[in-house]
Design a protein around this motif. Structure first.
Motif, PDB file in Angstrom:
ATOM      1  N   CYS A  28      21.882 -22.237 -11.645  1.00 19.17           N
ATOM      2  CA  CYS A  28      21.333 -20.896 -11.481  1.00 19.17           C
ATOM      3  C   CYS A  28      20.154 -20.865 -10.509  1.00 19.17           C
ATOM      4  O   CYS A  28      19.858 -19.814  -9.916  1.00 19.17           O
ATOM      5  N   VAL A  58      22.731 -16.657 -17.953  1.00 18.65           N
ATOM      6  CA  VAL A  58      23.169 -15.508 -18.740  1.00 18.65           C
ATOM      7  C   VAL A  58      23.932 -15.993 -19.952  1.00 18.65           C
ATOM      8  O   VAL A  58      24.741 -16.923 -19.858  1.00 18.65           O
ATOM      9  N   HIS A  88      23.548 -10.313  -9.739  1.00 15.63           N
ATOM     10  CA  HIS A  88      23.932 -10.437 -11.145  1.00 15.63           C
ATOM     11  C   HIS A  88      25.258 -11.169 -11.201  1.00 15.63           C
ATOM     12  O   HIS A  88      26.054 -11.153 -10.257  1.00 15.63           O
ATOM     13  N   CYS A 114      24.842 -16.493 -14.242  1.00 13.84           N
ATOM     14  CA  CYS A 114      23.461 -16.506 -13.775  1.00 13.84           C
ATOM     15  C   CYS A 114      23.065 -15.116 -13.301  1.00 13.84           C
ATOM     16  O   CYS A 114      23.915 -14.312 -12.912  1.00 13.84           O
ATOM     17  N   ASP A 115      21.751 -14.865 -13.319  1.00 16.85           N
ATOM     18  CA  ASP A 115      21.273 -13.638 -12.703  1.00 16.85           C
ATOM     19  C   ASP A 115      20.431 -13.993 -11.485  1.00 16.85           C
ATOM     20  O   ASP A 115      20.232 -15.168 -11.155  1.00 16.85           O
ATOM     21  N   GLY A 116      19.930 -12.984 -10.816  1.00 16.15           N
ATOM     22  CA  GLY A 116      19.190 -13.198  -9.582  1.00 16.15           C
ATOM     23  C   GLY A 116      17.806 -13.766  -9.772  1.00 16.15           C
ATOM     24  O   GLY A 116      17.116 -14.030  -8.784  1.00 16.15           O
ATOM     25  N   ASN A 117      17.384 -13.955 -11.023  1.00 19.92           N
ATOM     26  CA  ASN A 117      16.100 -14.591 -11.298  1.00 19.92           C
ATOM     27  C   ASN A 117      16.261 -16.071 -11.621  1.00 19.92           C
ATOM     28  O   ASN A 117      15.301 -16.727 -12.031  1.00 19.92           O
ATOM     29  N   ARG A 171      21.962  -8.959  -3.081  1.00 16.54           N
ATOM     30  CA  ARG A 171      22.266  -8.098  -4.218  1.00 16.54           C
ATOM     31  C   ARG A 171      23.777  -8.135  -4.462  1.00 16.54           C
ATOM     32  O   ARG A 171      24.549  -8.631  -3.650  1.00 16.54           O
TER      33      ARG A 171
END
Length: 583
Positions: A508, A529, A518, A522-525, A494
């Motif tokens: 990503c 972005v 976040h 890129c995000d954590g999925n 996180r």
């Protein structure tokens, strides 16, 4: 005075007699004819001829031709061709048997060209030829013919026909090469039973390379008669059966590779080969399928520097006899079914700089002793293992990535991936400053990513994916300037994804499966972005327009702008150049 004149006359006469030796005389006519015949067999039409041959006259001194070396022979009162070296000169065409008429030739090197057709059997029967290198061409057919009936044996010491398209079995004519020290026929399409070839007459053989062919059957026990053998490379054939117990007599053996065959009986093989006291490289990869890794029954290999027993589906544990290999540099036991814990004594092998235990079923925690490997620690010395010492290329087998080639450099690595390891990643791994690769993926590791890993200044690959790691990605990892591959996907991480340094270049997908992450890009999925709207004097207006009007508004604006520009270009073109038709 008269004596002085007489002495000068004699001295002048001696000089005149020595002039042919210094280059006034041209090469022997027979040699020139043989070389001219070879030149005429080359495909000059497609630029594959003898470089510079357009400048060679029929009566020219062939000793001055490119790649030719001559030597003065008093018995002939002529210079004779002793070496023809045209390696990597772009030659195309065929090899004529007339080259065998160069009866004083000692070196013939035509490697790295595009020669085709058969190898004239006469070349293997030249009594004075020591080096014959025809490797890396397009030669076809069966090498050699029947053994010479003239009773003369070949003088060849170095024979290299590797990387061609030769077929057939190992020729019996090679048994007449009693002086042979180096034989390389790898990467062809040779077939037949290797055990049918009698190595007993090749008593001076030091290196045997027959890998990447289709040889089958058992390993020949007659090979043990070659007591000077240092290198045996039989990789990737269709060999089967046990390693003969007689191989224990190969006391000069330093390199033994029978990887990618169907060899059986690992315990018998190790018992025989451990008697070869100079054995430094032992590669048994992709054999012994499903057998049990022997333990205390094996004494060990004190001189061993590389051990590769990968992809064999072996059961058992990491073998304790490895403790006797104090000089070991590279250990590869990957892709087996080894169980139990990683033994702490591995960290006491001071010379080891590459350990690959990936793809097994090892459990427990990562031993702290591995963080004290001297060859990987900061300031530690490392004796680099070079495969060029043995004239071979080495690859390390990985089922999921294919074959990884290491020519003369094997990178410092610690690969414990795809096991069942648990617990935290030891922060003390940061001591291993020489590491190029650290792969701990696909385990059950937990806890945070140690910030101390930022001390691994030489690190190029860091893979911690598919674990249960939590916490944030340490921002200090952005200081790893050589890091080109980074993967922490599918953990429980996180916080913010670092953006400095190399982190702006990672895909990503490296962060996917961590919903709590976040970042700017890129995000954590693992989703890219949208880039932020550039700031400027019109920034707030653009932001308001985007919010109010949305994406269709901007699509319409862009389309209208391009349409207006197109109309202006057409009108201007017709006004300035009425004859131009833009349609």
């Amino acid at each position: 005075m008269q004596a002085l004149v007489t002495s000068l006359a004699v001295f002048s006469l001696i000089l005149i007699c020595q002039l042919p030796h210094h280059g006034v005389s041209s090469c022997a006519p027979a040699d020139r004819i043989a070389l001219s015949n070879f030149s005429s067999c080359l495909d000059t039409a497609i630029g594959g001829g003898w470089p510079g041959s357009e400048n060679y006259d029929v009566d020219d001194d062939c000793c001055r031709w490119l790649g030719v070396r001559c030597r003065w022979f008093r018995e002939y009162e002529l210079r004779r061709v002793v070496s023809l070296d045209l390696a990597g000169r772009g030659l195309t065409g065929a090899l004529p048997s007339s080259l065998s008429r160069l009866d004083r030739l000692r070196v013939l090197n035509l490697s790295g060209n595009s020669l085709h057709g058969a190898v004239p059997p006469e070349l293997l029967r030249m009594p004075r030829l020591h080096v014959l290198d025809l490797s890396q061409n397009n030669l076809t057919g069966v090498l050699g013919g029947p053994p010479s009936s003239a009773g003369t044996s070949s003088g060849i010491k170095h024979l290299d026909v590797s990387s061609n398209e030769l077929t057939g079995v190992l020729p019996d004519s090679l048994t007449s090469c009693s002086e042979l020290e180096y034989l390389n026929m790898e990467n062809n399409s040779l077939h037949g039973a290797l055990v049918d070839f009698n190595f007993s007459r090749l008593t001076r053989l030091r290196a045997l390379h027959l890998g990447w062919n289709r040889l089958h059957g058992r390993l020949p026990a007659s090979l043990a008669r070659c007591r000077e053998l240092r290198v045996v490379n039989l990789r990737r054939n269709e060999l089967m059966g046990p390693v003969p117990s007689s191989f224990r007599r190969l006391q000069a053996l330093s390199f033994f590779d029978v990887g990618d065959n169907g060899i059986a009986g690992i315990a018998r093989a190790l018992r025989a080969l451990q008697e070869c006291r100079h054995l430094a490289v032992l590669i048994l990869t992709t054999n012994f399928q499903g057998e049990h890794m022997p333990g205390a029954a094996i004494r060990g290999f004190p001189s061993l520097r590389l051990l590769g027993i990968a992809n064999c589906a072996l059961t058992g544990a990491v073998p304790p006899w490895l403790r006797a290999s104090a000089r070991l540099n590279v250990l590869d036991l990957s892709w087996n079914r080894l169980t139990g814990q990683i033994p702490p004594w591995l960290g006491g092998l001071d010379a080891v700089y590459r350990i690959d235990l990936s793809g097994n079923a090892l459990t427990g925690e990562i031993p702290l002793s591995l963080t004290r490997l001297r060859s990987l620690a900061a300031g530690g010395s490392r004796a680099q293992l070079s495969m060029s010492d043995y004239g071979v290329r080495l690859y390390n087998w990985h089922v999921d990535r294919g074959q990884l080639w290491y020519d003369s450099y094997i990178p410092p690595s610690l690969d414990l991936s795809q096991n069942g390891l648990a617990g935290a990643i030891p922060a003390a791994l940061g001591r291993l400053a020489a590491l190029n690769l650290l792969n701990l993926s696909w385990n059950a590791l937990s806890g945070p990513i140690p910030a101390a890993l930022a001390s691994l200044g030489a690190l190029q690959t860091l893979d911690l994916s598919h674990n249960g790691l939590d916490g944030a990605i340490p921002a200090s990892l952005a200081g790893l300037t050589f890091l080109s591959c980074f993967d922490v996907a599918h953990n429980r991480l996180r916080g913010a994804i670092p953006t400095a340094g190399q982190f702006s270049t990672f895909p990503c997908s490296s962060f996917a499966g961590n919903p709590g992450l976040h970042g700017e890009f890129c995000d954590g999925n693992g989703v890219v972005v949208d880039e932020p709207v550039p700031s400027g004097p019109d920034g707030p207006v653009l932001t308001l327009a985007s919010t109010v009007f949305g994406l269709p508004f901007w699509i319409g604006m862009i389309f209208g702008l391009f349409a207006t520009m197109f109309v202006h270009v057409v009108v201007l073109a017709r006004v300035c150049h009425p004859s131009i038709n833009i349609s």
